[in-house]
Design an enzyme around this catalytic site. Sequence first.
Site, PDB file in Angstrom:
ATOM      1  N   GLU A 107       4.977 -11.714  -5.678  1.00  0.00           N
ATOM      2  CA  GLU A 107       3.984 -11.871  -6.750  1.00  0.00           C
ATOM      3  C   GLU A 107       4.467 -11.349  -8.096  1.00  0.00           C
ATOM      4  O   GLU A 107       3.871 -11.628  -9.131  1.00  0.00           O
ATOM      5  CB  GLU A 107       2.670 -11.174  -6.353  1.00  0.00           C
ATOM      6  N   ASP A 119     -16.310 -10.955 -22.388  1.00  0.00           N
ATOM      7  CA  ASP A 119     -16.785 -10.790 -21.015  1.00  0.00           C
ATOM      8  C   ASP A 119     -18.305 -10.908 -20.910  1.00  0.00           C
ATOM      9  O   ASP A 119     -18.815 -11.636 -20.054  1.00  0.00           O
ATOM     10  CB  ASP A 119     -16.329  -9.435 -20.454  1.00  0.00           C
ATOM     11  N   SER A 120     -19.018 -10.190 -21.773  1.00  0.00           N
ATOM     12  CA  SER A 120     -20.482 -10.241 -21.637  1.00  0.00           C
ATOM     13  C   SER A 120     -20.999 -11.620 -22.024  1.00  0.00           C
ATOM     14  O   SER A 120     -21.989 -12.106 -21.478  1.00  0.00           O
ATOM     15  CB  SER A 120     -21.154  -9.132 -22.446  1.00  0.00           C
ATOM     16  N   HIS A 159       8.386  -8.155  -3.148  1.00  0.00           N
ATOM     17  CA  HIS A 159       7.122  -8.606  -3.763  1.00  0.00           C
ATOM     18  C   HIS A 159       7.281  -9.991  -4.415  1.00  0.00           C
ATOM     19  O   HIS A 159       7.777 -10.077  -5.538  1.00  0.00           O
ATOM     20  CB  HIS A 159       6.673  -7.592  -4.819  1.00  0.00           C
ATOM     21  N   CYS A 181       5.394  -6.235   1.684  1.00  0.00           N
ATOM     22  CA  CYS A 181       5.728  -4.813   1.590  1.00  0.00           C
ATOM     23  C   CYS A 181       5.059  -4.023   2.719  1.00  0.00           C
ATOM     24  O   CYS A 181       5.403  -4.219   3.878  1.00  0.00           O
ATOM     25  CB  CYS A 181       5.374  -4.280   0.201  1.00  0.00           C
ATOM     26  N   TYR A 182       4.073  -3.171   2.425  1.00  0.00           N
ATOM     27  CA  TYR A 182       3.376  -2.449   3.508  1.00  0.00           C
ATOM     28  C   TYR A 182       2.780  -3.458   4.488  1.00  0.00           C
ATOM     29  O   TYR A 182       2.801  -3.243   5.714  1.00  0.00           O
ATOM     30  CB  TYR A 182       2.262  -1.581   2.890  1.00  0.00           C
ATOM     31  N   SER A 214     -22.947  -8.148 -25.941  1.00  0.00           N
ATOM     32  CA  SER A 214     -22.289  -7.488 -27.074  1.00  0.00           C
ATOM     33  C   SER A 214     -21.669  -8.510 -28.009  1.00  0.00           C
ATOM     34  O   SER A 214     -21.323  -8.202 -29.136  1.00  0.00           O
ATOM     35  CB  SER A 214     -21.197  -6.555 -26.550  1.00  0.00           C
ATOM     36  N   GLY A 215     -21.505  -9.732 -27.501  1.00  0.00           N
ATOM     37  CA  GLY A 215     -20.794 -10.734 -28.289  1.00  0.00           C
ATOM     38  C   GLY A 215     -19.323 -10.771 -27.904  1.00  0.00           C
ATOM     39  O   GLY A 215     -18.586 -11.639 -28.324  1.00  0.00           O
ATOM     40  N   GLY A 216     -18.888  -9.811 -27.088  1.00  0.00           N
ATOM     41  CA  GLY A 216     -17.509  -9.806 -26.598  1.00  0.00           C
ATOM     42  C   GLY A 216     -17.314 -10.904 -25.559  1.00  0.00           C
ATOM     43  O   GLY A 216     -18.293 -11.479 -25.071  1.00  0.00           O
ATOM     44  N   GLY A 270       0.853  -1.189   0.000  1.00  0.00           N
ATOM     45  CA  GLY A 270       0.000   0.000   0.000  1.00  0.00           C
ATOM     46  C   GLY A 270       0.879   1.224   0.000  1.00  0.00           C
ATOM     47  O   GLY A 270       2.072   1.137   0.313  1.00  0.00           O
ATOM     48  N   LYS A 286      -8.617 -11.362 -17.429  1.00  0.00           N
ATOM     49  CA  LYS A 286      -9.058 -11.748 -18.777  1.00  0.00           C
ATOM     50  C   LYS A 286      -8.746 -13.213 -19.082  1.00  0.00           C
ATOM     51  O   LYS A 286      -9.599 -13.943 -19.585  1.00  0.00           O
ATOM     52  CB  LYS A 286      -8.367 -10.850 -19.807  1.00  0.00           C
TER      53      LYS A 286
END
Length: 512
Positions: free
Chosen positions: A172, A228-229, A170, A82-83, A224-226, A55, A368
Site C-alpha cells: 500500500e 467536511d461539514s 507493504h 506485515c503483521y 461551518s462552511g468548511g 500492527g 479528504k
Amino acid sequence: MNNQLVIVLDFGGQYSHLIARRVRECGVYCEVKPYITPVETLASLKPLGIILTGGPNSVYAEGSPLCSSALFETGIPILGICYGAQLVAYLNGGKVEKAARGEYGGVKLTVTAPESPLLSGAEPVSTCWMSHTDYISEAPEGFITTATTDTCPYAAIENPGKRLYALQFHPEVAHTECGTKILSNFLINICGCMGDWKMSEYVKNTIDALKAKIGDKKVICALSGGVDSTVASVMVHKAIGKNLTCIFIDHGLLRKDEGDTVEEMCRSKFDMNLIRVNAQEQFLSKLAGVTDPEKKRKIIGEEFIRTFEAESKKIGAVSYLVQGTIYPDIIESGLGDSAKIKSHHNVGGLPDVVDFEEIIEPLRLLFKDEVRKAGIELGIDEALVWRQPFPGPGLAVRIIGDITKEKVALLQEADAIFREEIANAGLDRSINQYFAVLTNMKSVGVMGDGRTYDCTVALRGVTTSDFMTADFARIPYDVLAKVSSRIVNEVGGINRIVYDITAKPPATIEWE
Ligand code: XMP
C-alpha cells in the site's frame, strides 16, 4: 448496483487506513473493521476478500491481537500484510521469530515464482517497503514462497488452494514499486472484484442508508462552511430534506463574503433548512481588548458553544447530531474499542449541549480527497469543495494583538486580494494553504509625497500533505509583486507587505 465489498481487518497498523484507500483507488469498495469482529459477522457481510493489516505486536506474544483460525477456513481470499502476513503463517502452522536485524525502508524484492497470481506482472526485481523486526522463519505446510529479500526468506508466500496470501512488505506504500499491481491482482484476479466502484455509488448508497436509518426523525448539524461539514450536511439533506436543520454561526471572523456564500449555497442551491446566526457583534464585544492568542481561542470556543446551545434549544430535542468527522480525525485503537474521536477544535463540546440520541458521521470512512470527490458528486460548487483549511476561530488567529471591527475588515480585503491573485496565477490547488495575516506592527512608509505610518501585512503560503509539517510555498516573485502592489494600493492603512519564508517546524502555519 455494485455491492462488492472487501474488508480490511485492522490489527492496529499505522497504514490500515492507507490500505483501505488504495483498495478504493482500485475501484473496489472497502471498509475497515476491528480485528475482534467475529468471523460470523465478517462472513455475513459476504466480502469478496479480506486484508489483514500490519500492527505493532508480535504474533507469538501473550495478549497479541489474533483473529480466529476459522477465518482461514471460510474460503474467502485473504491477504495478510506485515503483521497480517505473520498471522497467516503463525495460525496456519508456520513459525514467526524475532530477526537478528530488522528491515526498515526500501529493500530489494526478488520474485521467485512469477506464476503467482498475486505477483503476476510484478518486475522480477523491484523495491518494496519493509518495516518489521519479526519475520516468518518457516512457512506453513502447503504454502509456497513467491518472493524473497536478502534478509527475508519468506517475503511473499501463498497457498492458492486455500486462497491465502501473505506479504511481509507493504504493497500500500507508494515506495513499493509493484504495490498497486499486487493489490489489484489480489482484488481483481484473486477475489474476482469488478473494479468498477465509483464515488457516485458511495454517495448514493450512503444517502439511501441515511434515509433508511433516520426515517422521519429530526437531525441537527453545525455548519461551518468548511469542506467536511458542508459535504456531510448536504449528504444528509439529500436523504431527509427539511428534517435536517443546519445551524451556521457567523462569528464575524470569516473571510470576505464567506458568510453570504455559505448561506447562498444552502438556501438557493440546495433549499436547505438553515439558521444563520449573525453573532458578529456578540463575538467582537467579548474579544475586545484581548491580545493573548489562547484567550482569544477560549473565548471564541465558549461563545460558539453557548450560541449553538441557545439555537438548538429553540429547536428542542432531535434524534441525531451530524458531524463531518473524516477518517484522519479518527484514532482507531485497532484493539476493537469503539473508535475515539479527536476532539475537533471547532465543534468540540457540541455533543454536550445538544439534546440528541446519536451522532451521525457520514464521512467517517473517507479521506479528504475522497470527501472532495463526494462533494462534487453531490453538486457542491468546486470552489467550496476545494476550499483550503480555515481555522474554527477564523481571522482571530490571524490578527496579532487585539481585534477590532476595522482590523477584521482590513484583513478581509488584503486576504481576498491575495487569494484572488493566487487563483489568477493558477496556483490555488498546488499551494495547500495561503492567507494574509495582520501583524501588530506599524512602520514608516512613503506614499505620494506623504509620510505614512501604517500596518504591515504578512502573507503566508505553504505546501504540505498533512499540515503537521509544511514548507513555505515558492510563490513566483511576480505574483507576490502583484499582490503586494494591489494590497497597498487598494486597502487603506497598509504600507508594507512581507512574505513568510519559514517552514513548519520551527514555525506553525498560522501566526496567532
Ligand atoms: P498550525 O498553525 O498549528 O495549523 O500549524 C495547522 C493547521 O490547522 C489549522 N488550524 C485549525 N483548524 N480549528 C481548525 O479547524 C482550529 O482551531 C485551528 N487552528 C489551526 C491551520 O489553519 C492549519 O491548517
